[in-house]
Design a protein around this motif. Structure first.
Motif, PDB file in Angstrom:
ATOM      1  N   GLN A 333     -90.587  76.546  24.714  1.00 30.13           N
ATOM      2  CA  GLN A 333     -90.391  75.192  24.737  1.00 30.13           C
ATOM      3  C   GLN A 333     -90.594  74.542  23.304  1.00 30.13           C
ATOM      4  O   GLN A 333     -91.620  75.044  22.579  1.00 30.13           O
ATOM      5  CB  GLN A 333     -91.574  74.395  25.672  1.00 30.13           C
ATOM      6  CG  GLN A 333     -91.195  74.580  27.258  1.00 30.13           C
ATOM      7  CD  GLN A 333     -92.495  73.918  27.951  1.00 30.13           C
ATOM      8  OE1 GLN A 333     -93.511  73.676  27.674  1.00 30.13           O
ATOM      9  NE2 GLN A 333     -91.876  73.484  29.150  1.00 30.13           N
ATOM     10  N   PRO A 334     -89.789  73.572  22.836  1.00 30.89           N
ATOM     11  CA  PRO A 334     -89.722  73.058  21.668  1.00 30.89           C
ATOM     12  C   PRO A 334     -90.994  72.134  21.637  1.00 30.89           C
ATOM     13  O   PRO A 334     -91.327  71.800  22.638  1.00 30.89           O
ATOM     14  CB  PRO A 334     -88.494  72.678  21.222  1.00 30.89           C
ATOM     15  CG  PRO A 334     -87.737  72.358  22.681  1.00 30.89           C
ATOM     16  CD  PRO A 334     -88.657  73.264  23.545  1.00 30.89           C
ATOM     17  N   GLU A 335     -91.217  71.702  20.446  1.00 30.14           N
ATOM     18  CA  GLU A 335     -92.186  70.775  20.193  1.00 30.14           C
ATOM     19  C   GLU A 335     -92.154  69.603  20.990  1.00 30.14           C
ATOM     20  O   GLU A 335     -92.943  68.709  21.565  1.00 30.14           O
ATOM     21  CB  GLU A 335     -92.366  70.382  18.837  1.00 30.14           C
ATOM     22  CG  GLU A 335     -93.625  69.392  18.714  1.00 30.14           C
ATOM     23  CD  GLU A 335     -93.607  69.027  16.951  1.00 30.14           C
ATOM     24  OE1 GLU A 335     -94.430  68.170  16.696  1.00 30.14           O
ATOM     25  OE2 GLU A 335     -92.773  69.646  16.236  1.00 30.14           O
ATOM     26  N   SER A 336     -90.934  69.149  21.322  1.00 28.76           N
ATOM     27  CA  SER A 336     -90.332  67.930  21.922  1.00 28.76           C
ATOM     28  C   SER A 336     -90.665  68.090  23.405  1.00 28.76           C
ATOM     29  O   SER A 336     -91.068  66.951  24.142  1.00 28.76           O
ATOM     30  CB  SER A 336     -89.146  67.416  21.643  1.00 28.76           C
ATOM     31  OG  SER A 336     -88.090  68.416  22.131  1.00 28.76           O
ATOM     32  N   ALA A 337     -90.762  69.186  23.964  1.00 25.97           N
ATOM     33  CA  ALA A 337     -90.937  69.265  25.360  1.00 25.97           C
ATOM     34  C   ALA A 337     -92.277  69.614  25.734  1.00 25.97           C
ATOM     35  O   ALA A 337     -92.646  69.453  26.931  1.00 25.97           O
ATOM     36  CB  ALA A 337     -89.707  70.320  25.975  1.00 25.97           C
ATOM     37  N   SER A 338     -92.916  70.376  24.844  1.00 23.88           N
ATOM     38  CA  SER A 338     -94.308  71.020  25.175  1.00 23.88           C
ATOM     39  C   SER A 338     -95.366  70.006  25.040  1.00 23.88           C
ATOM     40  O   SER A 338     -96.596  70.211  25.419  1.00 23.88           O
ATOM     41  CB  SER A 338     -94.605  72.409  24.515  1.00 23.88           C
ATOM     42  OG  SER A 338     -94.758  72.007  23.375  1.00 23.88           O
ATOM     43  N   GLY A 339     -95.369  68.887  24.231  1.00 24.81           N
ATOM     44  CA  GLY A 339     -96.175  68.137  23.782  1.00 24.81           C
ATOM     45  C   GLY A 339     -97.065  68.664  22.957  1.00 24.81           C
ATOM     46  O   GLY A 339     -96.785  69.007  21.909  1.00 24.81           O
ATOM     47  N   GLY A 340     -98.408  68.629  23.192  1.00 24.63           N
ATOM     48  CA  GLY A 340     -99.414  69.081  22.224  1.00 24.63           C
ATOM     49  C   GLY A 340     -99.413  70.550  21.912  1.00 24.63           C
ATOM     50  O   GLY A 340    -100.030  71.021  20.793  1.00 24.63           O
ATOM     51  N   HIS A 359     -98.101  76.218  18.910  1.00 23.29           N
ATOM     52  CA  HIS A 359     -98.019  75.422  17.513  1.00 23.29           C
ATOM     53  C   HIS A 359     -97.296  76.404  16.411  1.00 23.29           C
ATOM     54  O   HIS A 359     -97.430  76.305  15.472  1.00 23.29           O
ATOM     55  CB  HIS A 359     -99.586  75.447  17.020  1.00 23.29           C
ATOM     56  CG  HIS A 359    -100.277  74.475  17.796  1.00 23.29           C
ATOM     57  ND1 HIS A 359    -100.272  73.426  18.333  1.00 23.29           N
ATOM     58  CD2 HIS A 359    -101.885  74.890  18.156  1.00 23.29           C
ATOM     59  CE1 HIS A 359    -101.110  73.042  19.072  1.00 23.29           C
ATOM     60  NE2 HIS A 359    -102.108  73.840  18.891  1.00 23.29           N
ATOM     61  N   GLN A 360     -96.447  77.006  17.067  1.00 18.02           N
ATOM     62  CA  GLN A 360     -95.484  77.823  16.247  1.00 18.02           C
ATOM     63  C   GLN A 360     -94.641  76.923  15.311  1.00 18.02           C
ATOM     64  O   GLN A 360     -94.165  75.806  15.827  1.00 18.02           O
ATOM     65  CB  GLN A 360     -94.445  78.754  16.880  1.00 18.02           C
ATOM     66  CG  GLN A 360     -95.296  79.757  17.804  1.00 18.02           C
ATOM     67  CD  GLN A 360     -94.261  80.416  18.751  1.00 18.02           C
ATOM     68  OE1 GLN A 360     -93.422  81.100  18.323  1.00 18.02           O
ATOM     69  NE2 GLN A 360     -94.280  80.487  20.030  1.00 18.02           N
ATOM     70  N   SER A 361     -94.313  77.644  13.800  1.00 16.79           N
ATOM     71  CA  SER A 361     -93.408  76.488  12.957  1.00 16.79           C
ATOM     72  C   SER A 361     -92.046  76.969  13.463  1.00 16.79           C
ATOM     73  O   SER A 361     -91.154  76.032  13.345  1.00 16.79           O
ATOM     74  CB  SER A 361     -93.548  77.102  11.521  1.00 16.79           C
ATOM     75  OG  SER A 361     -93.346  78.318  11.346  1.00 16.79           O
TER      76      SER A 361
END
Length: 408
Positions: A333-340, A359-361
């Motif tokens: 899941q990208p940051e936009s979908a996984s939230g925190g 928290h992966q880059s």
């Protein structure tokens, strides 16, 4: 013209990634610059400091009013005890007043009787004096000469003696009745004065205690209203401070991301250029996904950032992340979908066990891919809700998070 050519040449030799990210270090429409974010951070810190100062003042005020309220309550309690003692005394005074009133009634009735006796005695005396005046009272010689015999003389002498004794009794009764009437009148005046004094004392003491108590109760109510206002204001200020601290956290997060991206570009290009490092095997069958210290330990319930499911391992941005065990990528899941959680990957190892990396880059694998233990599946960063570069690592059994240290 030469200056314009120098600028064009500088942009021509500038690496594409650094040129594309230049709005982050200078103002631009694509996003806030690092200086802008740092300026906002300083502004938020000043605002938070001001709120904390206001909280300290309000807390001191609340403590002071609480102390005053306790003092007033102590005085009110003392007055209540005094009021109870006065009430007991008032009850005794009322009983005494009832006794005085009974005595007054008795004395008034006695005075009435004495006045009646005085009237009767005065009438009897007046009648006797008239009789004595009309009947020429014989003297002793006349009684002796007119007596027919010695026995008659004695009889007449006894008669005269009785008349004289009766006259003296009448006069004495009149004097006694008059004296009793005067004494009773004096006693009545004293009892009435005493009755008025007792009643005045009762009313005065009652009014004094009630007045002081009412003043203290009013003062306490005023302090309580003021304290309640301070407490409401303190709650409001704390809420504002918490909101500012949340904003500050987001700004610090944004600052860390910008700095990480700038550092990555300055180091020569894309993220993930750091060495993967040696594989560190664990005692539970898995290997450590990265080599670094644990910055946040595991706990059952997420209450604070330092106590949450999984563990946080502190390593620099761009550090390669290895699969803790062989398995299949079942969630990306990208940051936009996984939230925190930011950029988030989960690998299924058995029918019940899986591991997750947050928290992966950037990702280093693909959805559905089979990975082997030690294979690089992503790179450390600070995406999602975080306050610095680290890897958030979880071990899940049947979907529930367990302590990863039991498997590392």
């Amino acid at each position: 013209m030469r200056l314009r050519l120098l600028i064009l040449c500088a942009f021509a030799v500038l690496p594409f990634g650094l040129w594309a990210l230049s709005p982050l270090v200078s103002s631009g429409a694509s996003g806030p610059s690092l200086n802008e974010v740092q300026s906002k951070i300083r502004q938020k810190e000043r605002q938070i400091g001001a709120k904390k100062g206001t909280e300290r003042v309000l807390t001191t005020d609340i403590s002071r009013y609480t102390s005053r309220i306790r003092d007033l309550q102590g005085r009110i309690t003392g007055l209540q005890r005094r009021q109870q003692a006065i009430q007991t005394d008032l009850d005794a005074k009322r009983s005494e007043l009832v006794r005085v009133q009974d005595q007054l009634r008795d004395e008034r009735a006695r005075l009435t009787r004495l006045k009646g006796r005085l009237v009767v005695s005065r009438r009897a005396l007046a009648t006797r004096l008239v009789e004595l005046y009309k009947a020429d009272r014989p003297d002793l010689i006349t009684v002796v000469l007119d007596s027919n015999s010695f026995a008659d003389l004695l009889e007449r002498g006894e008669f005269l003696r009785r008349i004289s004794d009766n006259d003296r009794r009448i006069v004495a009764a009149v004097k006694t009745a008059k004296a009793d009437a005067q004494a009773t009148t004096t006693r009545l005046a004293g009892l009435e004065a005493r009755q008025q004094k007792v009643a005045a004392t009762i009313l005065t003491r009652r009014d004094e205690v009630a007045g002081v108590k009412n003043d203290l109760v009013s003062a306490r109510s005023g302090y309580e209203r003021t304290r309640a206002g301070r407490q409401n204001l303190l709650s409001s200020v704390r809420g504002q401070r918490h909101a500012l601290e949340d904003d500050l956290g987001e700004l610090q997060d944004q600052q860390a991301k910008i700095q990480a991206r700038l550092a990555d570009i300055a180091s020569g290009g894309s993220a993930g250029t750091l060495p993967a490092g040696p594989i560190k095997p664990g005692s539970g069958g898995m290997i450590w996904p990265v080599n670094g210290p644990i910055t946040s330990p595991f706990c059952e319930t997420r209450a604070w950032e330092s106590c949450h499911p999984g563990i946080d391992i502190g390593v620099p941005s761009g550090t390669p992340i290895r699969a803790a065990a062989s398995g299949k990528v079942v969630l990306m899941q990208p940051e936009s979908a996984s939230g925190g959680y930011g950029n988030f990957t989960c690998v299924q190892h058995t029918s019940s066990m899986s591991t997750c990396y947050a928290h992966q880059s950037r990702f280093g694998t693909s959805m559905g891919a089979s990975v082997t233990q030690g294979q690089v599946i992503g790179y450390v960063g600070c995406t999602g809700r975080c306050y610095g570069d680290h890897l958030h690592f979880e071990v899940r059994i049947n979907g529930s998070v367990v302590n990863p240290l039991n498997y590392l």
